[in-house]
Enzyme design. Structure first.
Site, PDB file in Angstrom:
ATOM      1  N   HIS A  78       0.892  -1.384   0.050  1.00 51.14           N
ATOM      2  CA  HIS A  78      -0.040  -0.155   0.078  1.00 51.14           C
ATOM      3  C   HIS A  78       0.837   1.416  -0.022  1.00 51.14           C
ATOM      4  O   HIS A  78       0.561   2.060  -0.739  1.00 51.14           O
ATOM      5  CB  HIS A  78      -0.885  -0.100   1.293  1.00 51.14           C
ATOM      6  CG  HIS A  78      -1.707  -1.094   1.327  1.00 51.14           C
ATOM      7  ND1 HIS A  78      -2.658  -1.613   2.465  1.00 51.14           N
ATOM      8  CD2 HIS A  78      -2.211  -2.166   0.295  1.00 51.14           C
ATOM      9  CE1 HIS A  78      -3.394  -2.440   2.193  1.00 51.14           C
ATOM     10  NE2 HIS A  78      -3.121  -2.922   0.816  1.00 51.14           N
ATOM     11  N   HIS A 235      -9.387  -2.719  -4.943  1.00 56.80           N
ATOM     12  CA  HIS A 235      -8.222  -2.811  -4.012  1.00 56.80           C
ATOM     13  C   HIS A 235      -7.063  -3.849  -4.598  1.00 56.80           C
ATOM     14  O   HIS A 235      -5.871  -3.541  -4.442  1.00 56.80           O
ATOM     15  CB  HIS A 235      -8.463  -3.324  -2.665  1.00 56.80           C
ATOM     16  CG  HIS A 235      -7.364  -3.617  -1.636  1.00 56.80           C
ATOM     17  ND1 HIS A 235      -6.786  -2.437  -0.992  1.00 56.80           N
ATOM     18  CD2 HIS A 235      -6.629  -4.545  -1.239  1.00 56.80           C
ATOM     19  CE1 HIS A 235      -5.942  -2.783  -0.206  1.00 56.80           C
ATOM     20  NE2 HIS A 235      -5.675  -4.240  -0.600  1.00 56.80           N
ATOM     21  N   ASP A 239      -3.191  -2.985  -4.938  1.00 55.14           N
ATOM     22  CA  ASP A 239      -2.074  -4.166  -4.677  1.00 55.14           C
ATOM     23  C   ASP A 239      -1.376  -4.303  -5.659  1.00 55.14           C
ATOM     24  O   ASP A 239       0.129  -4.251  -5.598  1.00 55.14           O
ATOM     25  CB  ASP A 239      -2.772  -5.459  -4.069  1.00 55.14           C
ATOM     26  CG  ASP A 239      -3.218  -5.272  -2.843  1.00 55.14           C
ATOM     27  OD1 ASP A 239      -2.964  -4.548  -1.918  1.00 55.14           O
ATOM     28  OD2 ASP A 239      -3.911  -6.324  -2.284  1.00 55.14           O
ATOM     29  N   HIS A 262      -0.559 -11.312  -4.729  1.00 52.22           N
ATOM     30  CA  HIS A 262       0.995 -10.847  -4.626  1.00 52.22           C
ATOM     31  C   HIS A 262       2.044 -11.882  -5.152  1.00 52.22           C
ATOM     32  O   HIS A 262       2.923 -11.263  -5.708  1.00 52.22           O
ATOM     33  CB  HIS A 262       1.231 -10.546  -3.201  1.00 52.22           C
ATOM     34  CG  HIS A 262       0.370  -9.722  -2.410  1.00 52.22           C
ATOM     35  ND1 HIS A 262       0.387  -8.369  -2.707  1.00 52.22           N
ATOM     36  CD2 HIS A 262      -0.652  -9.916  -1.602  1.00 52.22           C
ATOM     37  CE1 HIS A 262      -0.325  -7.594  -2.007  1.00 52.22           C
ATOM     38  NE2 HIS A 262      -1.001  -8.442  -1.244  1.00 52.22           N
TER      39      HIS A 262
END
Length: 305
Positions: A78, A235, A239, A262
């Site tokens: 973030h 979101h 990311d 991720h």
């Protein structure tokens, strides 16, 4: 030319780590051109400096963690997205713990504070990585790719096997104002049924309804509800911007992700760095600065860096 930038004044944040549950303070300081983003674990003796690069990623479970010499800094995505959104190329980040504070689960607090601290233009030009050939990674039903584009774009297709979370698709053509206003406020999210399991495994110790959207069997249990109808996929794009910042360069390319996270984001960055035949570094002969990466390539004169 498009010049590198740093923050103009120091700025600090204090908050709890989402997974560690530890109270942490971080301080962003100006840095010279060519420094990049470097985290400094000031609570260790001696302090350990960890460059925010893809090569230093040591864990991608539920967040992105970088590490060096046994020291780590977790949940950097973030803050990295906020730095990218504010056009910051170089900064020193002092941190007195193992995890970046989660704040409200979004990137808004970071961006607002960085903007208040101001930016300083440096004397060294910024190099851009321009994608020339497609690169794709597929793992089961998950996929992420990058193709040539005149802009930095992210398209994300999100799907969870949960009745309260509909499939969502969103497309971002990156620029500071769009990212700041429409994506930075999107909060991290998780499923209530998984919370106890995560805590038993040493994760989500600092998670609460104040810093995450929590989804129960019948929907979102946060009293205030969602900030956007499609906050979840927004979101995911936030990311992705943070994870892609570990490439070390602003870049022109269209990232297309399906059920990525991720781990797959990191694998794409590593594959890009490995496939040197698929990109080139360029410098622009324009007087534009941080906004240059939002302008179409044909409208700018460029040369190989």
């Amino acid at each position: 030319m498009a010049f590198q930038q740093t923050i103009k004044n120091k700025v600090s944040f204090t908050g709890i780590g989402l997974h560690s549950g530890a109270d942490t303070t971080i301080t962003l300081r100006p840095a010279e051109a060519g420094t990049g983003i470097i985290f400094h674990r000031t609570d260790l003796a001696p302090a350990v400096s960890i460059e925010a690069t893809a090569e230093n990623v040591v864990n991608t479970r539920l967040s992105t963690t970088i590490g060096k010499h046994g020291a780590v800094v977790a949940t950097i995505e973030h803050l990295m997205a906020a730095l990218r959104g504010c056009g910051i190329d170089n900064a020193h980040i002092d941190i007195n713990g193992p995890e970046v504070p989660i704040m409200d689960g979004s990137a808004t607090h970071f961006m607002e504070a960085i903007r208040k601290a101001g930016t300083a233009t440096l004397s060294k030009s910024r190099k851009f990585l321009v994608i020339k050939k497609p690169i794709t990674i597929i793992e089961g039903d998950k996929k992420i790719s990058v193709i040539p584009s005149r802009y930095f774009k992210v398209t994300f297709d999100m799907s969870f096997n949960h009745p309260a979370v509909p499939s969502q698709t969103k497309h971002l053509v990156f620029d500071e104002e769009t990212f700041s206003g429409e994506y930075a406020p999107a909060r991290t999210f998780g499923f209530l049924a998984e919370v106890e399991m995560l805590k038993a495994n040493g994760l989500a110790r600092g998670g609460s309804l104040e810093n995450a959207v929590v989804i129960g069997d019948n929907g979102v249990i946060n009293e205030e509800g969602l900030r956007y109808d499609d906050e979840f996929v927004r979101h995911k794009i936030l990311d992705s911007v943070g994870d892609l910042a570990l490439l070390g360069h602003y870049f022109f390319g269209h990232v297309k992700a399906c059920k990525s996270g991720h781990d797959l984001n990191h694998k794409l960055v590593m594959e890009i760095l490995k496939r040197t035949d698929c990109w080139k570094l360029v410098e622009f002969t324009t007087k534009e600065t941080s906004s240059v990466f939002t302008l179409p390539l044909p409208e700018l004169a460029w040369q190989e860096a």
